[in-house]
Design a protein around this motif. Structure first.
Motif, PDB file in Angstrom:
ATOM      1  N   VAL A  77       0.835  -1.203   0.000  1.00 52.13           N
ATOM      2  CA  VAL A  77       0.000   0.000   0.000  1.00 52.13           C
ATOM      3  C   VAL A  77       0.871   1.255   0.000  1.00 52.13           C
ATOM      4  N   LYS A  83      -3.388   7.153   6.979  1.00 50.72           N
ATOM      5  CA  LYS A  83      -3.780   6.111   6.027  1.00 50.72           C
ATOM      6  C   LYS A  83      -2.754   4.985   5.994  1.00 50.72           C
ATOM      7  N   GLU A  86      -3.534   2.954   8.976  1.00 56.67           N
ATOM      8  CA  GLU A  86      -4.759   2.198   8.725  1.00 56.67           C
ATOM      9  C   GLU A  86      -4.456   0.960   7.878  1.00 56.67           C
ATOM     10  N   ALA A  87      -3.602   1.129   6.872  1.00 56.52           N
ATOM     11  CA  ALA A  87      -3.237   0.012   6.000  1.00 56.52           C
ATOM     12  C   ALA A  87      -2.500  -1.071   6.778  1.00 56.52           C
ATOM     13  N   ALA A  92      -1.901  -5.043   5.651  1.00 55.44           N
ATOM     14  CA  ALA A  92      -1.049  -4.887   4.470  1.00 55.44           C
ATOM     15  C   ALA A  92       0.358  -5.398   4.795  1.00 55.44           C
ATOM     16  N   VAL A  95       3.954  -1.269   3.512  1.00 58.18           N
ATOM     17  CA  VAL A  95       3.339   0.067   3.476  1.00 58.18           C
ATOM     18  C   VAL A  95       4.450   1.101   3.373  1.00 58.18           C
ATOM     19  N   THR A 117      -3.516   5.381  -2.085  1.00 57.58           N
ATOM     20  CA  THR A 117      -4.469   6.465  -1.860  1.00 57.58           C
ATOM     21  C   THR A 117      -4.301   7.441  -3.029  1.00 57.58           C
ATOM     22  N   VAL A 149      -8.612   2.293   2.478  1.00 59.14           N
ATOM     23  CA  VAL A 149      -7.563   1.287   2.349  1.00 59.14           C
ATOM     24  C   VAL A 149      -7.893   0.010   3.122  1.00 59.14           C
ATOM     25  N   THR A 150      -8.657   0.138   4.187  1.00 57.10           N
ATOM     26  CA  THR A 150      -9.039  -1.051   4.959  1.00 57.10           C
ATOM     27  C   THR A 150      -9.842  -2.009   4.104  1.00 57.10           C
ATOM     28  N   VAL A 153      -7.631  -3.538   1.256  1.00 58.70           N
ATOM     29  CA  VAL A 153      -6.730  -4.590   1.744  1.00 58.70           C
ATOM     30  C   VAL A 153      -7.517  -5.857   2.067  1.00 58.70           C
TER      31      VAL A 153
END
Length: 232
Positions: A77, A83, A86-87, A92, A95, A117, A149-150, A153
């Motif tokens: 990601v 973000k 969050e990933a 993920a 990242v 994103t 992104v959640t 993924v």
């Protein structure tokens, strides 16, 4: 002329390869002939009545297979700040931002899918020549360029598959593993065929679905009755 082993010859002679079968029967035949020593991938091939050289005849999309793909998917990601956090929480595998770009440019690609994103796309765009040929370039049409992104993924790891028509007008896409039950494979297959039919472009003329076939990695192709498989 290609030479086949005894197992392959027996598989090819176990049914009439010129006959089109109902979807469930085709799944049963493919499973019966998936006799390799590894868990073979079961793949759909759909021949469509489109010319993807024309923009209004491109067929592309994503489908969430109800029973997953049977394979472990590593996800990268491109994101920053909240973000990125969050990933990571979503699971993920990689990242990053500039650091991830440099990693990819250096030839280190230890993942199967890329999500970004929207604000990261100018950066990701520099990797077009690397990610594009591998089919990894993020695209908003298939949900891989997103602020959520959640979900992206989770979908990627949970069974979402991308499909895109090739220059020849054919879509190839995995629908599971030979170890899946016939019911699970049939459900995945119907979901994917339905998603492709819904993605029919405005420029498509005449019959949209011409031919459908199913095979395992080492097994012979089995023709599917397109009318039955695409009936609502």
């Amino acid at each position: 002329m290609a030479k086949f082993g005894k197992r392959t010859i027996a598989a090819r002679e176990s049914f009439d390869r010129n006959t089109s079968h109902a979807l469930d029967a085709a799944v049963a035949l493919v499973k019966a002939n998936a006799t390799a020593k590894f868990d073979e991938t079961v793949e759909l091939a759909m021949n469509l009545g489109v010319d993807p050289r024309h923009a209004d005849q491109m067929v592309r999309g994503v489908c969430n297979l109800p029973n997953g793909t049977g394979r472990s998917v590593r996800v990268a990601v491109f994101a920053k700040g909240a973000k990125a956090e969050e990933a990571t929480k979503a699971g993920a595998d990689v990242v990053g931002a500039e650091d991830l770009m440099e990693q990819i440019q250096g030839g280190e690609i230890n993942f199967d899918k890329v999500i970004a994103t929207p604000d990261m796309m100018p950066l990701v765009g520099r990797l077009g020549k690397v990610l594009g040929p591998r089919g990894m370039m993020p695209n908003p049409k298939v949900g891989t360029v997103t602020m959520d992104v959640t979900k992206a993924v989770n979908d990627s790891k949970g069974g979402a598959v991308e499909f895109r028509v090739e220059k020849s007008g054919i879509i190839h896409c995995g629908v599971g593993k030979a170890s899946f039950s016939e019911k699970a494979l049939a459900e995945n297959l119907r979901a994917l065929i339905g998603a492709i039919v819904k993605a029919k472009p405005v420029g498509a003329k005449g019959a949209f679905v011409k031919k459908i076939s199913l095979c395992s990695t080492m097994g012979p192709g089995v023709k599917i009755d397109a009318a039955e498989a695409t009936a609502v």
